[in-house]
Design an enzyme around this catalytic site. Sequence first.
Site, PDB file in Angstrom:
ATOM      1  N   ILE A 141       0.826  -1.217   0.000  1.00  0.00           N
ATOM      2  CA  ILE A 141       0.000   0.000   0.000  1.00  0.00           C
ATOM      3  C   ILE A 141       0.859   1.266   0.000  1.00  0.00           C
ATOM      4  CG2 ILE A 141      -1.946  -1.150   1.145  1.00  0.00           C
ATOM      5  CD1 ILE A 141      -1.163   0.504   3.701  1.00  0.00           C
ATOM      6  N   ASP A 142       2.149   1.131   0.369  1.00  0.00           N
ATOM      7  CA  ASP A 142       2.993   2.324   0.562  1.00  0.00           C
ATOM      8  C   ASP A 142       3.293   3.105  -0.728  1.00  0.00           C
ATOM      9  OD1 ASP A 142       3.042   1.385   3.112  1.00  0.00           O
ATOM     10  OD2 ASP A 142       5.193   0.995   3.209  1.00  0.00           O
TER      11      ASP A 142
ATOM     12  N   ARG B  56       5.701   3.359   5.589  1.00  0.00           N
ATOM     13  CA  ARG B  56       6.920   3.242   6.396  1.00  0.00           C
ATOM     14  C   ARG B  56       7.932   4.359   6.131  1.00  0.00           C
ATOM     15  NH1 ARG B  56       8.887  -2.824   6.389  1.00  0.00           N
ATOM     16  NH2 ARG B  56       7.910  -2.540   4.379  1.00  0.00           N
TER      17      ARG B  56
ATOM     18  N   ARG C 106      -7.801  15.985  18.969  1.00  0.00           N
ATOM     19  CA  ARG C 106      -7.966  14.529  19.092  1.00  0.00           C
ATOM     20  C   ARG C 106      -7.018  13.836  18.107  1.00  0.00           C
ATOM     21  NH1 ARG C 106     -10.471  15.684  22.972  1.00  0.00           N
ATOM     22  NH2 ARG C 106     -12.546  15.005  23.616  1.00  0.00           N
TER      23      ARG C 106
END
Length: 322
Positions: free
Chosen positions: A126-127, A171, A246
Amino acid sequence: MKRVAVMTSGGDSPGMNAAIRAVVRTGLEYDIEVFGVRQGYAGLLNGDFHKLTSFEVSGILQRGGTILQTARNLEFKTPAGQAKGLRRLNEHGIEGVIVIGGDGSLRGALALHKLGIPVIGVPASIDNDLDGTNTSIGVDTALNTIVESLDRVRDTASSHTRAFIIEVMGRNCGYLALISSILGGAEIVSVPEREVSMEGIHDALVDAYMRGKSHAVAVIAEGVSYKTTELVDYLSQRGDVGFEVRLTILGHIQRGGSPSAFDRLLATRMGVKALESLREGQSGMMVALNDRDMATVPIEQALARIRPINPNYFDLARILSR
Ligand code: ADP
Ligand code: F6P
């Protein structure tokens, strides 16, 4: 070539099953038996092979994850582990291997190729960090998941006049964070390639508050030098953001789910191309989307650097967050 093995390795990504199915069905077309290796290089070392039938790959096109499962394995990083892997392939009469996975998995594929067995890599992570291809299997689905999540967060953020810090995977590569920040209307984005300091994030949130916005969203890639929990502590210590703050870490939700139409097509085309390339005698190559066409590039080239992000997207993110 009569017998090949296929495996999925490293982090899973949506569309891996569609790629496995395409390899098996292309095998039927050319009368090549396809053996599935369970759990990546761990299964290779354990000799966990079984023949994949057309029936076994029925009904998996739309499923996320991987029916072959995946794993991370340290032994295969060693020369002794790689030699053992080759021995297992020889024991099963395997003449070629297709490795579906990310950069680490392709490093393993390259090691096998250097030992002399034909290997083709399929980029699935997915990176979107693999170079030499326009994109990898799973990126589009993950992006859609993130954008949908950002839409949901903005609904609650504006109802409560809050600021949200959203941590996105990737990553070493900020592609998912940057593109989702544009598509999700974030106020600010911080990625390893162009990191914004905690002070910079603070200033952007304050600016949004001062301009009267009902909410603010900061997208932070997991690979930046500070943790998102540290960022939230920093913002609350400053005490002057205006918005209540948040934190939402999207985490592995980004890796799951049914592959998008784009990823199903990409994975199907890449699976077919991988088997055809092996059959043509190629090795040490990765299948790639080049413009509109399927191509192959040397795995070494795909791994030589992290796929650079088109710098125009940074301008888009800045202009559209005003
Ligand atoms: P991804 O393929 O998603 O990047 P990893 O980086 O965890 O995932 O790599 C998956 C597996 O590939 C590792 O567990 C290891 O077995 C193998 N691998 C990674 N790097 C190498 C390497 N340099 N040489 C041989 N095998 C490797
Ligand atoms: O490489 C894909 C990826 O999802 C990265 O974005 C992330 O850092 C990593 O895998 C997480 O891996 P794990 O499966 O070990 O949690």
